[in-house]
Design a protein around this motif. Structure first.
Motif, PDB file in Angstrom:
ATOM      1  N   SER A   1      26.819  19.058 134.397  1.00  0.00           N
ATOM      2  CA  SER A   1      27.615  19.416 135.313  1.00  0.00           C
ATOM      3  C   SER A   1      28.445  18.310 135.876  1.00  0.00           C
ATOM      4  O   SER A   1      29.683  18.555 136.237  1.00  0.00           O
ATOM      5  CB  SER A   1      27.201  20.112 136.679  1.00  0.00           C
ATOM      6  N   PHE A   2      28.081  17.085 135.827  1.00  0.00           N
ATOM      7  CA  PHE A   2      28.842  15.808 136.325  1.00  0.00           C
ATOM      8  C   PHE A   2      29.830  15.776 135.079  1.00  0.00           C
ATOM      9  O   PHE A   2      31.083  15.675 135.417  1.00  0.00           O
ATOM     10  CB  PHE A   2      28.203  14.497 136.415  1.00  0.00           C
ATOM     11  N   GLN A   3      29.709  16.060 133.882  1.00  0.00           N
ATOM     12  CA  GLN A   3      30.650  15.830 132.836  1.00  0.00           C
ATOM     13  C   GLN A   3      31.726  17.095 132.972  1.00  0.00           C
ATOM     14  O   GLN A   3      33.064  16.572 133.020  1.00  0.00           O
ATOM     15  CB  GLN A   3      30.064  15.874 131.450  1.00  0.00           C
ATOM     16  N   GLY A   4      31.390  18.064 133.626  1.00  0.00           N
ATOM     17  CA  GLY A   4      32.382  19.269 134.127  1.00  0.00           C
ATOM     18  C   GLY A   4      33.152  18.752 135.244  1.00  0.00           C
ATOM     19  O   GLY A   4      34.372  19.146 135.111  1.00  0.00           O
ATOM     20  N   SER A   5      32.434  18.221 136.247  1.00  0.00           N
ATOM     21  CA  SER A   5      33.459  17.735 137.375  1.00  0.00           C
ATOM     22  C   SER A   5      34.522  16.777 136.985  1.00  0.00           C
ATOM     23  O   SER A   5      35.524  16.659 137.434  1.00  0.00           O
ATOM     24  CB  SER A   5      32.462  16.879 138.350  1.00  0.00           C
ATOM     25  N   LEU A   6      34.269  15.736 136.002  1.00  0.00           N
ATOM     26  CA  LEU A   6      35.236  14.809 135.472  1.00  0.00           C
ATOM     27  C   LEU A   6      36.273  15.615 134.856  1.00  0.00           C
ATOM     28  O   LEU A   6      37.456  15.279 135.019  1.00  0.00           O
ATOM     29  CB  LEU A   6      34.440  13.870 134.721  1.00  0.00           C
ATOM     30  N   ALA A   7      35.809  16.520 134.122  1.00  0.00           N
ATOM     31  CA  ALA A   7      36.855  17.365 133.188  1.00  0.00           C
ATOM     32  C   ALA A   7      37.750  18.327 133.942  1.00  0.00           C
ATOM     33  O   ALA A   7      38.891  18.445 133.838  1.00  0.00           O
ATOM     34  CB  ALA A   7      36.124  17.877 132.024  1.00  0.00           C
ATOM     35  N   ALA A   8      37.153  18.764 135.153  1.00  0.00           N
ATOM     36  CA  ALA A   8      37.731  19.616 135.988  1.00  0.00           C
ATOM     37  C   ALA A   8      39.080  19.123 136.684  1.00  0.00           C
ATOM     38  O   ALA A   8      40.025  19.628 136.803  1.00  0.00           O
ATOM     39  CB  ALA A   8      36.911  20.065 136.987  1.00  0.00           C
TER      40      ALA A   8
ATOM     41  N   ALA B   1      40.827  13.800 145.293  1.00  0.00           N
ATOM     42  CA  ALA B   1      40.361  14.647 146.249  1.00  0.00           C
ATOM     43  C   ALA B   1      39.299  15.618 145.542  1.00  0.00           C
ATOM     44  O   ALA B   1      38.131  15.825 146.171  1.00  0.00           O
ATOM     45  CB  ALA B   1      41.166  15.471 147.098  1.00  0.00           C
ATOM     46  N   ASN B   2      39.762  16.179 144.529  1.00  0.00           N
ATOM     47  CA  ASN B   2      38.939  17.308 143.677  1.00  0.00           C
ATOM     48  C   ASN B   2      37.695  16.635 143.017  1.00  0.00           C
ATOM     49  O   ASN B   2      36.816  17.158 142.783  1.00  0.00           O
ATOM     50  CB  ASN B   2      39.941  17.818 142.759  1.00  0.00           C
ATOM     51  N   LEU B   3      37.795  15.322 142.875  1.00  0.00           N
ATOM     52  CA  LEU B   3      36.740  14.445 142.227  1.00  0.00           C
ATOM     53  C   LEU B   3      35.451  14.420 143.111  1.00  0.00           C
ATOM     54  O   LEU B   3      34.481  14.788 143.134  1.00  0.00           O
ATOM     55  CB  LEU B   3      37.042  12.905 141.716  1.00  0.00           C
ATOM     56  N   LEU B   4      35.990  14.247 144.563  1.00  0.00           N
ATOM     57  CA  LEU B   4      35.046  13.980 145.725  1.00  0.00           C
ATOM     58  C   LEU B   4      34.424  15.334 145.787  1.00  0.00           C
ATOM     59  O   LEU B   4      33.313  15.438 145.997  1.00  0.00           O
ATOM     60  CB  LEU B   4      35.705  13.356 146.960  1.00  0.00           C
ATOM     61  N   TYR B   5      35.329  16.391 145.811  1.00  0.00           N
ATOM     62  CA  TYR B   5      34.683  17.552 146.096  1.00  0.00           C
ATOM     63  C   TYR B   5      33.814  18.326 145.146  1.00  0.00           C
ATOM     64  O   TYR B   5      32.646  18.617 145.349  1.00  0.00           O
ATOM     65  CB  TYR B   5      35.922  18.725 146.313  1.00  0.00           C
ATOM     66  N   PHE B   6      34.259  18.074 143.796  1.00  0.00           N
ATOM     67  CA  PHE B   6      33.232  18.910 142.510  1.00  0.00           C
ATOM     68  C   PHE B   6      31.911  17.816 142.770  1.00  0.00           C
ATOM     69  O   PHE B   6      31.028  18.385 142.388  1.00  0.00           O
ATOM     70  CB  PHE B   6      34.101  18.331 141.311  1.00  0.00           C
TER      71      PHE B   6
ATOM     72  N   LEU C   1      47.511   5.295 136.512  1.00  0.00           N
ATOM     73  CA  LEU C   1      47.101   4.226 135.770  1.00  0.00           C
ATOM     74  C   LEU C   1      45.898   4.022 135.055  1.00  0.00           C
ATOM     75  O   LEU C   1      45.675   3.616 134.137  1.00  0.00           O
ATOM     76  CB  LEU C   1      47.241   2.987 136.774  1.00  0.00           C
ATOM     77  N   TYR C   2      45.010   4.792 135.604  1.00  0.00           N
ATOM     78  CA  TYR C   2      43.400   5.078 135.301  1.00  0.00           C
ATOM     79  C   TYR C   2      43.173   6.397 135.059  1.00  0.00           C
ATOM     80  O   TYR C   2      43.173   7.150 136.057  1.00  0.00           O
ATOM     81  CB  TYR C   2      42.601   4.358 136.086  1.00  0.00           C
ATOM     82  N   LYS C   3      42.428   6.803 133.978  1.00  0.00           N
ATOM     83  CA  LYS C   3      41.832   8.088 133.753  1.00  0.00           C
ATOM     84  C   LYS C   3      40.333   8.194 133.709  1.00  0.00           C
ATOM     85  O   LYS C   3      39.896   7.281 132.715  1.00  0.00           O
ATOM     86  CB  LYS C   3      42.382   8.732 132.530  1.00  0.00           C
ATOM     87  N   ILE C   4      39.648   8.611 134.616  1.00  0.00           N
ATOM     88  CA  ILE C   4      38.133   8.418 134.609  1.00  0.00           C
ATOM     89  C   ILE C   4      37.479   9.069 133.615  1.00  0.00           C
ATOM     90  O   ILE C   4      37.985  10.037 132.862  1.00  0.00           O
ATOM     91  CB  ILE C   4      37.648   9.013 136.089  1.00  0.00           C
ATOM     92  N   ASN C   5      36.203   8.351 132.997  1.00  0.00           N
ATOM     93  CA  ASN C   5      35.698   8.939 131.734  1.00  0.00           C
ATOM     94  C   ASN C   5      34.446   8.737 132.365  1.00  0.00           C
ATOM     95  O   ASN C   5      33.698   7.826 132.943  1.00  0.00           O
ATOM     96  CB  ASN C   5      36.096   8.502 130.645  1.00  0.00           C
ATOM     97  N   TYR C   6      33.433   9.860 131.520  1.00  0.00           N
ATOM     98  CA  TYR C   6      32.138   9.779 131.576  1.00  0.00           C
ATOM     99  C   TYR C   6      31.324   8.421 131.361  1.00  0.00           C
ATOM    100  O   TYR C   6      30.288   7.952 132.353  1.00  0.00           O
ATOM    101  CB  TYR C   6      31.461  10.955 130.817  1.00  0.00           C
ATOM    102  N   LYS C   7      31.551   7.864 130.405  1.00  0.00           N
ATOM    103  CA  LYS C   7      30.736   6.644 130.154  1.00  0.00           C
ATOM    104  C   LYS C   7      30.850   5.546 131.002  1.00  0.00           C
ATOM    105  O   LYS C   7      29.870   5.058 131.508  1.00  0.00           O
ATOM    106  CB  LYS C   7      31.033   6.363 128.504  1.00  0.00           C
ATOM    107  N   GLU C   8      32.438   5.276 131.469  1.00  0.00           N
ATOM    108  CA  GLU C   8      32.631   4.409 132.431  1.00  0.00           C
ATOM    109  C   GLU C   8      32.185   4.792 133.886  1.00  0.00           C
ATOM    110  O   GLU C   8      31.629   3.953 134.572  1.00  0.00           O
ATOM    111  CB  GLU C   8      34.027   3.944 132.658  1.00  0.00           C
TER     112      GLU C   8
END
Length: 183
Positions: free
Chosen positions: A79-86, A105-110, A47-54
Motif C-alpha cells: 500500500s505504500f507504493q500505492g500511496s506514492l503513486a496516488a 497534503a495527499n502524501l501525508l493523508y495517504f 522540482l522533485y518527484k518522490i519515488n519508492y526507492k528513495e
C-alpha cells in the motif's frame, strides 16, 4: 450578566496585535466553518518527484536517526507504493493534484490513513511530507523560517489520523492552506 469591562488603550493595542498577527488563521477557520475553503496560492513547478526507492532509503535513515524498533518502517503490504503513486494520478492527461502543496497534503493523508507500516506510520508520514516539501523548495520561506511549525505538523498529522474518510477533501484544503505561499 453584567459586562462592565472598560478597555484600556493597552487592551485595545493587544487585541489589534493578536487579530492582526493571526488574521490568516482566523480567515481559514471562518472559510472552513462556512464550507468555502478552497485551494489557492500554490506552487505548480515541481522540482522533485518522490519515488519508492528513495522514500524507503529516507525512511531507513529516519529509523537510524531515531532508533526505531525493527518494526519501524517495515512494510505490511504494497500500500505504500500505492500511496506514492496516488499523488501522481492523472485524469484526462492532467494531474488530479496539480500543485506541490496538493501532492504533499495527499502524501501525508495517504501514508497516515493507509497504515502501510508495522510501526511509525504517523512519524513516517509527517517526515515524508516535510521532506517532499523541502525537495520541492517550499518547506522554508524566503527568510529561511519554517513554513510549517512543529506544533502544526503534529496537529495536522493527528487531525488526519482521527478524521473520517468523508472529510478528506476538506482536510486536504485545510492542509494546503497551512502550507501554501500565503501562510
Amino acid at each position: 450578566m453584567s459586562h462592565n469591562f472598560h478597555a484600556t488603550p493597552e487592551d485595545v493595542a493587544t487585541l489589534l496585535k493578536v487579530v492582526t498577527d493571526y488574521t490568516y488563521a482566523l480567515d481559514i477557520l471562518d472559510q472552513y466553518d462556512h464550507q468555502v475553503l478552497s485551494i489557492s496560492n500554490t506552487t505548480e513547478e515541481e522540482l522533485y518527484k518522490i519515488n519508492y526507492k528513495e522514500a524507503m532509503w529516507a525512511i531507513n535513515g529516519l529509523r537510524e536517526k531515531f532508533g526505531g524498533s525493527a518494526l519501524f518502517g517495515n512494510e505490511k503490504d504494497e500500500s505504500f507504493q500505492g500511496s506514492l503513486a496516488a499523488i501522481y494520478q492523472t485524469f484526462d492527461g492532467q494531474y488530479v493534484y496539480p500543485s506541490i502543496e496538493e501532492k504533499a497534503a495527499n502524501l501525508l493523508y495517504f501514508v497516515v490513513k493507509n497504515h502501510s507500516f508495522s510501526d511509525g506510520n504517523k512519524r513516517i508520514a509527517a517526515f515524508l511530507f516535510v521532506w517532499f516539501m523541502e525537495k520541492n523548495s517550499i518547506l522554508y520561506r524566503k527568510d529561511a523560517t519554517k513554513r510549517i511549525a512543529d506544533n502544526a505538523l503534529v496537529a495536522i498529522t493527528l487531525m488526519i489520523a482521527e478524521s473520517k474518510p468523508e472529510e478528506k477533501e476538506m482536510i486536504i484544503m485545510v492542509v494546503v492552506s497551512l502550507i501554501n505561499s500565503a501562510n
